[in-house]
Design an enzyme around this catalytic site. Structure first.
Site, PDB file in Angstrom:
ATOM      1  N   GLY A  16       0.841  -1.182   0.000  1.00  0.00           N
ATOM      2  CA  GLY A  16       0.000   0.000   0.000  1.00  0.00           C
ATOM      3  C   GLY A  16       0.880   1.237   0.000  1.00  0.00           C
ATOM      4  O   GLY A  16       2.089   1.173  -0.279  1.00  0.00           O
ATOM      5  N   CYS A 129       0.823   6.021  13.522  1.00  0.00           N
ATOM      6  CA  CYS A 129       1.357   7.311  13.083  1.00  0.00           C
ATOM      7  C   CYS A 129       1.061   8.392  14.126  1.00  0.00           C
ATOM      8  O   CYS A 129       1.921   9.226  14.441  1.00  0.00           O
ATOM      9  CB  CYS A 129       0.787   7.684  11.720  1.00  0.00           C
TER      10      CYS A 129
END
Length: 289
Positions: A16, A129
């Site tokens: 991805g 993240c």
């Protein structure tokens, strides 16, 4: 032995946005050798892009990675539901598995907070993240006061949130919450995530609110400035855009703009976790020499 042969062999599992960018970063590293990029669909856009960039690729997924190894480092950039299976397959090979999915498995590592311990572990968890963006700031705050409540709200552009990210939102929240608790010593933690469809796409943004007694403003500001400086050493687009320190309350906002490579500026969420992953792999390689 040639210089390239002396570098640790690295495989990237997942093609991805995160996986393809990781492959590019490893390829550009002077300390790592990109040996394989693995996906599961030979017709996927990510696998085609990796092949077009000249990277060695396979559509065999985790089975192909296990058979082509052993690798010194494998990055798992797939999804939280598959990661446990990947660790079972790779554990006997002796590889170091760096997990970029929010599984909560493995040892939590955040550069600048506890990355000096990363070389001691073969199963490393990079939280999320949002965790990579928030925890250096929150850890710095926790060194000068004792937080009683922490709230973190991450907002990312819809265009940078792939299918795996959307499927793993519950794990993202749970894993980020647990990591903040562990690394700051704060029990009462709340994590929220927003995916914004706004146009133009917004930069990755993480807003933090900390409640604490006996806050020392000068120490808080100095600690956060030092933490931000450390993060910018490997993620140049990391910026503290707002900081307010008042009696009993600290509010901070950071934004991350992706810089360089094929990532658009709004994909700061990908930039910071991938930069952390490559940094840890390089540090692990250096420690093993």
């Amino acid at each position: 032995m040639a210089a390239d042969e002396q570098r640790p062999r690295v495989a990237v599992l997942g093609v991805g946005l995160i996986g393809v960018d990781l492959a590019d970063r490893v390829h550009q590293s002077r300390k790592l050798e990109l040996a394989l990029v693995a996906g599961r669909d030979r017709d996927s856009l990510g696998l085609r892009r990796a092949a077009e960039a000249g990277h060695p690729t396979t559509a065999g997924g985790i089975r192909a990675v296990a058979e082509a190894g052993p690798f010194d480092v494998v990055f798992d950039a797939t999804n939280a539901d598959s990661h446990a299976e990947h660790w079972v397959a790779l554990r006997p090979t002796g590889t170091t598995l760096i997990d970029l999915t929010p599984t909560g498995l493995g040892t939590v590592i955040v550069p600048g907070v506890n990355s000096h311990r990363s070389a001691a572990y073969r199963h490393v968890n990079l939280v999320s993240c949002g965790g990579q963006a928030a925890i250096p700031v929150l850890y710095a705050i926790s060194q000068s006061c004792t937080p009683t409540y922490i709230e973190v709200v991450s907002t990312g552009a819809s265009a940078s949130a792939g299918r795996a990210t959307r499927l793993n939102l519950d794990q993202y929240i749970a894993t980020t919450t647990a990591a903040i608790r562990t690394l700051t010593g704060t029990r009462n933690v709340k994590v929220m995530v927003n995916i914004s469809p706004a146009r133009p796409a917004p930069l990755f943004r993480v807003a933090m609110t900390v409640l604490a007694d006996s806050i020392r403003p000068a120490q808080v500001r100095t600690g956060i400035a030092a933490a931000a400086h450390a993060v910018r050493a490997y993620t140049p687009g990391f910026t503290v855009t707002s900081l307010a320190v008042a009696p009993g309350r600290i509010s901070a906002v950071v934004e991350v703009a992706a810089s360089g490579g094929r990532l658009p500026r709004h994909a700061g969420s990908v930039d910071i976790i991938n930069a952390a992953a490559v940094l840890l792999a390089e540090q692990s390689a250096a420690a093993c020499r």
